[in-house]
Design a protein around this motif. Structure first.
Motif, PDB file in Angstrom:
ATOM      1  N   LEU A  27      19.585   2.075 -51.335  1.00  0.00           N
ATOM      2  CA  LEU A  27      19.388   2.251 -52.776  1.00  0.00           C
ATOM      3  C   LEU A  27      18.012   2.873 -52.975  1.00  0.00           C
ATOM      4  CD1 LEU A  27      20.254   1.718 -55.735  1.00  0.00           C
ATOM      5  CD2 LEU A  27      19.079  -0.469 -55.544  1.00  0.00           C
ATOM      6  N   ASN A  29      15.164   4.066 -55.632  1.00  0.00           N
ATOM      7  CA  ASN A  29      14.643   3.998 -57.003  1.00  0.00           C
ATOM      8  C   ASN A  29      13.426   4.906 -57.103  1.00  0.00           C
ATOM      9  OD1 ASN A  29      16.350   1.984 -58.104  1.00  0.00           O
ATOM     10  ND2 ASN A  29      15.130   0.373 -57.159  1.00  0.00           N
ATOM     11  N   TYR A  31      10.178   5.815 -59.532  1.00  0.00           N
ATOM     12  CA  TYR A  31       9.364   5.314 -60.643  1.00  0.00           C
ATOM     13  C   TYR A  31       8.382   6.406 -61.050  1.00  0.00           C
ATOM     14  CZ  TYR A  31      10.747   0.693 -58.792  1.00  0.00           C
ATOM     15  OH  TYR A  31      11.447  -0.393 -58.333  1.00  0.00           O
ATOM     16  N   LEU A  37      10.038  -2.435 -63.415  1.00  0.00           N
ATOM     17  CA  LEU A  37      11.325  -3.031 -63.045  1.00  0.00           C
ATOM     18  C   LEU A  37      11.216  -4.515 -63.342  1.00  0.00           C
ATOM     19  CD1 LEU A  37      14.116  -2.635 -61.683  1.00  0.00           C
ATOM     20  CD2 LEU A  37      13.003  -3.163 -59.508  1.00  0.00           C
ATOM     21  N   HIS A  40      14.171  -9.812 -61.272  1.00  0.00           N
ATOM     22  CA  HIS A  40      15.601  -9.976 -60.984  1.00  0.00           C
ATOM     23  C   HIS A  40      15.769 -10.482 -59.557  1.00  0.00           C
ATOM     24  CE1 HIS A  40      14.587  -6.133 -59.176  1.00  0.00           C
ATOM     25  NE2 HIS A  40      15.589  -6.351 -58.341  1.00  0.00           N
ATOM     26  N   ASP A  42      18.225  -9.929 -56.106  1.00  0.00           N
ATOM     27  CA  ASP A  42      19.183  -8.987 -55.516  1.00  0.00           C
ATOM     28  C   ASP A  42      20.380  -9.805 -55.059  1.00  0.00           C
ATOM     29  OD1 ASP A  42      17.254  -7.097 -55.934  1.00  0.00           O
ATOM     30  OD2 ASP A  42      16.807  -6.745 -53.826  1.00  0.00           O
ATOM     31  N   SER A  53      12.829  -3.149 -47.616  1.00  0.00           N
ATOM     32  CA  SER A  53      12.338  -2.255 -48.667  1.00  0.00           C
ATOM     33  C   SER A  53      11.195  -1.388 -48.148  1.00  0.00           C
ATOM     34  CB  SER A  53      11.872  -3.145 -49.832  1.00  0.00           C
ATOM     35  OG  SER A  53      10.819  -2.560 -50.549  1.00  0.00           O
ATOM     36  N   PHE A  62       3.668  -5.258 -57.239  1.00  0.00           N
ATOM     37  CA  PHE A  62       4.976  -5.865 -57.005  1.00  0.00           C
ATOM     38  C   PHE A  62       4.846  -7.365 -57.256  1.00  0.00           C
ATOM     39  CE2 PHE A  62       7.926  -7.873 -53.952  1.00  0.00           C
ATOM     40  CZ  PHE A  62       9.120  -7.306 -54.382  1.00  0.00           C
ATOM     41  N   LEU A  79       2.073  -2.889 -53.273  1.00  0.00           N
ATOM     42  CA  LEU A  79       2.851  -2.191 -52.246  1.00  0.00           C
ATOM     43  C   LEU A  79       2.389  -0.747 -52.228  1.00  0.00           C
ATOM     44  CD1 LEU A  79       6.546  -3.481 -52.591  1.00  0.00           C
ATOM     45  CD2 LEU A  79       4.776  -4.188 -50.975  1.00  0.00           C
ATOM     46  N   HIS A  96      12.022 -10.911 -58.282  1.00  0.00           N
ATOM     47  CA  HIS A  96      10.959  -9.939 -58.022  1.00  0.00           C
ATOM     48  C   HIS A  96      11.068  -8.782 -58.995  1.00  0.00           C
ATOM     49  CE1 HIS A  96      14.492  -8.735 -55.693  1.00  0.00           C
ATOM     50  NE2 HIS A  96      14.080  -7.496 -55.896  1.00  0.00           N
ATOM     51  N   VAL A  98       8.659  -4.948 -60.500  1.00  0.00           N
ATOM     52  CA  VAL A  98       7.503  -4.058 -60.396  1.00  0.00           C
ATOM     53  C   VAL A  98       6.829  -4.048 -61.760  1.00  0.00           C
ATOM     54  CG1 VAL A  98       6.779  -1.655 -60.053  1.00  0.00           C
ATOM     55  CG2 VAL A  98       8.536  -2.661 -58.574  1.00  0.00           C
ATOM     56  N   ARG A 116       6.529   7.044 -57.562  1.00  0.00           N
ATOM     57  CA  ARG A 116       6.806   6.166 -56.420  1.00  0.00           C
ATOM     58  C   ARG A 116       8.293   6.178 -56.128  1.00  0.00           C
ATOM     59  NH1 ARG A 116       8.277   0.500 -56.227  1.00  0.00           N
ATOM     60  NH2 ARG A 116       7.772  -0.293 -54.156  1.00  0.00           N
ATOM     61  N   ASN A 118      11.113   3.911 -53.947  1.00  0.00           N
ATOM     62  CA  ASN A 118      11.409   2.725 -53.148  1.00  0.00           C
ATOM     63  C   ASN A 118      12.823   2.859 -52.600  1.00  0.00           C
ATOM     64  OD1 ASN A 118      12.839  -0.246 -53.368  1.00  0.00           O
ATOM     65  ND2 ASN A 118      10.825  -0.287 -52.395  1.00  0.00           N
ATOM     66  N   THR A 120      15.719   0.706 -50.533  1.00  0.00           N
ATOM     67  CA  THR A 120      16.098  -0.589 -49.969  1.00  0.00           C
ATOM     68  C   THR A 120      17.379  -0.442 -49.161  1.00  0.00           C
ATOM     69  OG1 THR A 120      17.026  -1.139 -52.149  1.00  0.00           O
ATOM     70  CG2 THR A 120      14.978  -2.233 -51.519  1.00  0.00           C
ATOM     71  N   ARG A 122      20.605  -2.210 -47.736  1.00  0.00           N
ATOM     72  CA  ARG A 122      21.405  -3.355 -48.183  1.00  0.00           C
ATOM     73  C   ARG A 122      22.735  -3.432 -47.455  1.00  0.00           C
ATOM     74  NH1 ARG A 122      19.648  -4.686 -53.722  1.00  0.00           N
ATOM     75  NH2 ARG A 122      17.825  -3.395 -54.110  1.00  0.00           N
TER      76      ARG A 122
HETATM   77  O1  AKG Z   1      10.720  -0.966 -56.114  1.00  0.00           O
HETATM   78  C1  AKG Z   1      10.641  -2.023 -55.489  1.00  0.00           C
HETATM   79  O2  AKG Z   1       9.694  -2.289 -54.737  1.00  0.00           O
HETATM   80  C2  AKG Z   1      11.714  -3.062 -55.646  1.00  0.00           C
HETATM   81  C3  AKG Z   1      13.054  -2.474 -55.960  1.00  0.00           C
HETATM   82  C4  AKG Z   1      14.074  -3.532 -56.219  1.00  0.00           C
HETATM   83  O3  AKG Z   1      13.759  -4.660 -56.447  1.00  0.00           O
HETATM   84  C5  AKG Z   1      15.499  -3.195 -56.193  1.00  0.00           C
HETATM   85  O4  AKG Z   1      15.845  -2.035 -55.993  1.00  0.00           O
HETATM   86  O5  AKG Z   1      16.310  -4.120 -56.357  1.00  0.00           O
END
Ligand code: AKG
Ligand code: FE2
Length: 128
Positions: A27, A29, A31, A37, A40, A42, A53, A62, A79, A96, A98, A116, A118, A120, A122
């Motif tokens: 995944l 993301n 920013y 963010l 939430h 996961d 991550s 973070f 981070l 967690h 952001v 940025r 990120n 992850t 999964r």
């Molecule tokens: O951007 C991050 O460091 C965390 C991203 C995150 O929590 C997510 O994709 O579920």
């Protein structure tokens, strides 16, 4: 997958768990300077395999919380580009988020001039 397994190995996961690690989804993301963010968990994945991550570009703050709710106690950490973070074991379902991105902190040569990214890894168990 090789990077994910290496991360788990370096973090001290038992070898059988390292070798069984087969994330099926990345995944991504992005920013911008003003992106946030919210807190939430996961928990859309079918398995409780660790989430690995990776951060690239600008640093962020973070917020790494507890497993009960979005509030305190939590720890704010930075981070930075190149950092790798593992949600596993007792922290797998920690809340967690952001809270901010820090502009102009991306190191030269990281491949991203601003913002940025990120990524992850999964284990969703989804097949299509
Ligand atoms: O951007 C991050 O460091 C965390 C991203 C995150 O929590 C997510 O994709 O579920
Ligand atoms: Fe998340």
């Amino acid at each position: 997958m090789r990077l994910g397994r290496r991360a788990l190995r370096d973090a001290g996961y038992p070898e059988d768990e390292v070798n069984a690690y087969t994330p099926d989804t990345a995944l991504v993301n992005h920013y911008d300077d003003s992106a946030r963010l919210g807190m939430h968990q996961d928990k859309d994945e079918s398995a409780l395999a660790p989430v690995v991550s990776l951060s690239i570009g600008d640093a962020c703050t973070f917020r790494f919380g507890n497993t009960e709710n979005r509030g305190k106690p939590y720890t704010d950490l930075r981070l930075r580009s190149g950092d790798l973070f593992i949600f596993g074991g007792a922290s797998r379902l920690a809340y967690h988020g952001v809270t901010r991105v820090h502009p102009f902190t991306a190191p030269d040569g990281c491949g991203l001039e601003a913002g940025r990214i990120n990524i992850t890894m999964r284990t969703t168990g989804l097949t299509d």
